[in-house]
Design an enzyme around this catalytic site. Sequence first.
Site: not given
Length: 404
Positions: A101, A147, A173, A175-176, A264, A355
């Site tokens: 709070k 990608k 992995k 991509d998120e 992530h 990339t």
Amino acid sequence: MMPAEDERSRDLPAGHSWIEVDYRFPPGADGARQAQMLAVGQTAGSWDARHSHREKELRSHLGEVRSLALQEDGGTVATIAFPRGNLDGSMGALLTMIFGKYSLGGVARILALRLPADYGLQPRFGLPGLRQRLDVHGRPLIMAIFKPALGLDAAGHAEILAQAAMAGLDIIKDDEILPDLAEAPVLERWRACAPIIEARRDRSGRDLLYAVNLSGDARSLQEQARRLVAEGANALLLNVLTYGFAVLEALVRDPEVAVPIFAHPAFAGALCGAPEHGLAYGVVLGTLMAHAGADAVLYPAHYGSLPFSAADETAIVAALRARAVAPVPSAGVHPGTLAQILGDYGCEVILNAGTGIMDHPDGIGPGVLAFFEAWERWQQGESLRLEAVPPGPLHRALEKWGGG
């Protein structure tokens, strides 16, 4: 007096009865008053004579202002100790207590959080467990990201993985940003990629981890994780800050989800980006993730494509390594950054490139091979300057992205 910089996020001894938090109040704020408000208002609060017979019990739940330090710019740093007995061991209860709070009206930033070593969860695997699963020791682990992030179907994911797997990649992995979309359902992505992983294992004797991105509400997400693992999925990716620490904790405790979990950092900037409010990156992506049971944590490398400070990265890494969680510097990582990353970390790190692998001028396989070539040269003390590197995947990578 404030702890030294390298001690701010250290764990307290197991069984310690207090939790310590360092807050910074900006110039112009009455730091002493704000600290007392936090210590009282975020714990037992105040009471009147009607509760005087409970005085001792109530006082045992109050926080304590342990120190106040005036900074050169007029700000104040306060260390407040909170009773561990106020909590049930979860990250949600912890965050509600130390900033809940108060964060709506008070102006403060949490600089550091010190938890007892036995608070929360230990990682099931951490970096040692990942190395054991992959049978890779003595070098950094190499990780890639599918990608493009969106627009691929399951077969498209499998085509990419096949090229990376042949080159010796350790981990890949999602991509998120990719949830459980109709064009590439999560189970279909795994089913399309599983035969490639199995074939690579049969050929080389080494596994390849595919961290499949989880999504959905809390119940469906956990069910999704169970289905994936039941079908052989060997790693999972979770956007912890958007889905919640409670989801991560549930997955780590679930005996049906006994695979490494990669955390992530999506949304971390919303919590940590303001200079005078929120929480330091080292607290969120380091201490909290490490005590919530993540096996590996992604975060921006300070020499990458996102604005990130070396001090924040150092704090994250220190908190993760204290609990054997794998550090995963990301965002702008390519073969030309390897020397700088390993100079900072040594080999106990996961190099995560999107990339930096997928956009290699000669293709995905050469993108992976460029990292291995860079590692071999670094290990032998050879230069990674373009003019010193012979023609091949690394030379082509350095031509595109630079390095040194």
